[in-house]
Design a protein around this motif. Structure first.
Motif, PDB file in Angstrom:
ATOM      1  N   THR A  11       0.824  -1.203   0.000  1.00 45.05           N
ATOM      2  CA  THR A  11       0.000   0.000   0.000  1.00 45.05           C
ATOM      3  C   THR A  11       0.860   1.255   0.000  1.00 45.05           C
ATOM      4  N   THR A  12       0.243   2.367  -0.361  1.00 42.74           N
ATOM      5  CA  THR A  12       0.874   3.670  -0.250  1.00 42.74           C
ATOM      6  C   THR A  12      -0.095   4.597   0.475  1.00 42.74           C
ATOM      7  N   ASP A  32      -5.169  -2.464  -6.176  1.00 45.48           N
ATOM      8  CA  ASP A  32      -6.443  -3.133  -6.442  1.00 45.48           C
ATOM      9  C   ASP A  32      -7.638  -2.370  -5.867  1.00 45.48           C
ATOM     10  N   GLY A  33      -7.390  -1.280  -5.129  1.00 42.24           N
ATOM     11  CA  GLY A  33      -8.476  -0.492  -4.558  1.00 42.24           C
ATOM     12  C   GLY A  33      -8.802  -0.830  -3.123  1.00 42.24           C
ATOM     13  N   ASP A  34      -8.078  -1.778  -2.511  1.00 43.55           N
ATOM     14  CA  ASP A  34      -8.280  -2.051  -1.087  1.00 43.55           C
ATOM     15  C   ASP A  34      -7.718  -0.877  -0.295  1.00 43.55           C
ATOM     16  N   TRP A  35      -8.372  -0.527   0.825  1.00 39.33           N
ATOM     17  CA  TRP A  35      -7.916   0.602   1.620  1.00 39.33           C
ATOM     18  C   TRP A  35      -7.883   0.260   3.101  1.00 39.33           C
ATOM     19  N   THR A  36      -7.040   0.976   3.820  1.00 39.64           N
ATOM     20  CA  THR A  36      -6.874   0.816   5.259  1.00 39.64           C
ATOM     21  C   THR A  36      -6.834   2.194   5.886  1.00 39.64           C
ATOM     22  N   ALA A  53     -12.753  -2.008   0.558  1.00 36.10           N
ATOM     23  CA  ALA A  53     -12.390  -2.250  -0.836  1.00 36.10           C
ATOM     24  C   ALA A  53     -12.978  -1.160  -1.723  1.00 36.10           C
ATOM     25  N   TYR A  54     -12.533  -1.139  -2.967  1.00 31.86           N
ATOM     26  CA  TYR A  54     -13.057  -0.239  -4.005  1.00 31.86           C
ATOM     27  C   TYR A  54     -12.821   1.231  -3.701  1.00 31.86           C
TER      28      TYR A  54
END
Length: 64
Positions: A11-12, A32-36, A53-54
């Protein structure tokens, strides 16, 4: 936390902002559009508070 998010999950950091004088909220995303969502505390500790996601960037604002 930064090393794990970047090296292990790819991730970035996409965005960040102050939640309070002691807390910074960060959004990390992967290709891929996953986020945290992470809260980083002034003490040096960080905590993952949400994942999903997304992720989509909102783009620049267009004032009316």
């Amino acid at each position: 936390m930064t090393r794990k998010l970047t090296q292990q999950f790819g991730t970035t950091r996409r965005a960040s902002g102050l939640r309070s004088p002691e807390e910074v909220v960060e959004i990390w995303t992967d290709p891929d559009g996953d986020w945290t969502m992470v809260i980083a505390y002034a003490s040096g500790q960080s905590c993952i508070v949400a994942m999903g996601a997304y992720w989509q960037d909102g783009g620049p604002e267009n004032p009316a």
